[in-house]
Design a protein around this motif. Sequence first.
Motif, PDB file in Angstrom:
ATOM      1  N   VAL A  18      43.154  -5.859  35.471  1.00 38.80           N
ATOM      2  CA  VAL A  18      43.885  -7.102  35.256  1.00 38.80           C
ATOM      3  C   VAL A  18      43.085  -8.223  35.917  1.00 38.80           C
ATOM      4  O   VAL A  18      42.844  -8.198  37.124  1.00 38.80           O
ATOM      5  N   GLU A  19      42.640  -9.184  35.120  1.00 38.57           N
ATOM      6  CA  GLU A  19      41.809 -10.282  35.631  1.00 38.57           C
ATOM      7  C   GLU A  19      42.647 -11.334  36.365  1.00 38.57           C
ATOM      8  O   GLU A  19      42.213 -11.897  37.348  1.00 38.57           O
ATOM      9  N   ARG A  20      43.845 -11.594  35.819  1.00 38.14           N
ATOM     10  CA  ARG A  20      44.729 -12.575  36.441  1.00 38.14           C
ATOM     11  C   ARG A  20      46.141 -12.018  36.407  1.00 38.14           C
ATOM     12  O   ARG A  20      46.422 -11.087  35.670  1.00 38.14           O
ATOM     13  N   GLU A  21      47.019 -12.565  37.223  1.00 36.70           N
ATOM     14  CA  GLU A  21      48.402 -12.084  37.257  1.00 36.70           C
ATOM     15  C   GLU A  21      49.007 -12.135  35.856  1.00 36.70           C
ATOM     16  O   GLU A  21      48.830 -13.114  35.121  1.00 36.70           O
ATOM     17  N   VAL A  22      49.711 -11.074  35.506  1.00 33.58           N
ATOM     18  CA  VAL A  22      50.299 -10.991  34.168  1.00 33.58           C
ATOM     19  C   VAL A  22      51.653 -10.287  34.260  1.00 33.58           C
ATOM     20  O   VAL A  22      51.880  -9.474  35.150  1.00 33.58           O
ATOM     21  N   ARG A  23      52.545 -10.652  33.357  1.00 35.02           N
ATOM     22  CA  ARG A  23      53.865 -10.024  33.299  1.00 35.02           C
ATOM     23  C   ARG A  23      53.853  -9.016  32.150  1.00 35.02           C
ATOM     24  O   ARG A  23      53.512  -9.349  31.018  1.00 35.02           O
ATOM     25  N   LEU A  24      54.224  -7.773  32.465  1.00 36.91           N
ATOM     26  CA  LEU A  24      54.382  -6.719  31.460  1.00 36.91           C
ATOM     27  C   LEU A  24      55.852  -6.314  31.452  1.00 36.91           C
ATOM     28  O   LEU A  24      56.293  -5.533  32.290  1.00 36.91           O
ATOM     29  N   GLY A  25      56.615  -6.889  30.541  1.00 34.97           N
ATOM     30  CA  GLY A  25      58.060  -6.645  30.528  1.00 34.97           C
ATOM     31  C   GLY A  25      58.678  -7.218  31.779  1.00 34.97           C
ATOM     32  O   GLY A  25      58.577  -8.410  32.055  1.00 34.97           O
ATOM     33  N   ASP A  26      59.289  -6.366  32.590  1.00 32.36           N
ATOM     34  CA  ASP A  26      59.924  -6.801  33.837  1.00 32.36           C
ATOM     35  C   ASP A  26      58.998  -6.685  35.043  1.00 32.36           C
ATOM     36  O   ASP A  26      59.401  -6.991  36.161  1.00 32.36           O
ATOM     37  N   VAL A  27      57.786  -6.241  34.828  1.00 33.66           N
ATOM     38  CA  VAL A  27      56.849  -5.993  35.930  1.00 33.66           C
ATOM     39  C   VAL A  27      55.802  -7.100  35.989  1.00 33.66           C
ATOM     40  O   VAL A  27      55.223  -7.470  34.973  1.00 33.66           O
ATOM     41  N   ILE A  28      55.556  -7.603  37.188  1.00 32.99           N
ATOM     42  CA  ILE A  28      54.481  -8.567  37.396  1.00 32.99           C
ATOM     43  C   ILE A  28      53.313  -7.803  38.016  1.00 32.99           C
ATOM     44  O   ILE A  28      53.446  -7.190  39.076  1.00 32.99           O
ATOM     45  N   VAL A  29      52.176  -7.836  37.319  1.00 34.79           N
ATOM     46  CA  VAL A  29      50.977  -7.141  37.797  1.00 34.79           C
ATOM     47  C   VAL A  29      50.043  -8.187  38.398  1.00 34.79           C
ATOM     48  O   VAL A  29      49.637  -9.118  37.712  1.00 34.79           O
ATOM     49  N   PRO A  30      49.691  -8.035  39.676  1.00 33.48           N
ATOM     50  CA  PRO A  30      48.806  -9.015  40.318  1.00 33.48           C
ATOM     51  C   PRO A  30      47.378  -8.926  39.774  1.00 33.48           C
ATOM     52  O   PRO A  30      46.977  -7.932  39.177  1.00 33.48           O
TER      53      PRO A  30
END
Length: 144
Positions: free
Chosen positions: A24-36
């Motif tokens: 993940v290059e930048r913070e992204v939201r996958l459904g209800d999860v925020i991936v840093p």
Amino acid sequence: MQMSMIFNESLRLYPPFAGFGRKVEREVRLGDVIVPANVALVISNLSFHHDPRIWGQDAQLFKPERFAEGVAKATNNNIGAFVPFGIGPRSCVGLNFAINEAKIALSMILQRYSFTLSPGYVHSPIQYVTVRPQHGVQVMLHPL
């Protein structure tokens, strides 16, 4: 068409790789999860290749006819539901080569032989670099 259906169903049940990695290059939201940012993810294509919500309650069964009307129809136009070789710009460059090579090899074998599984065959796929049969594929070839 029949051979493509069989290959697609085989790849759905037993993709060459059980998952693929992405960073993940930048913070992204996958459904209800925020991936840093800067997180490495492993995406399991086995999970959605066997999902009954996509493939039906018989998702664990070998049914090549799922692909009778093509991949898009089999996945209800969900392009990310069937990705045995990855997807997008990072998909496997050997996809077309692998499929064509398998079709040619199988066509050459089937011109001269029919085959059946050996009575001693034990179905036991394992992940060792790629998904493969743990004890090999024991078949009996019968000249035509």
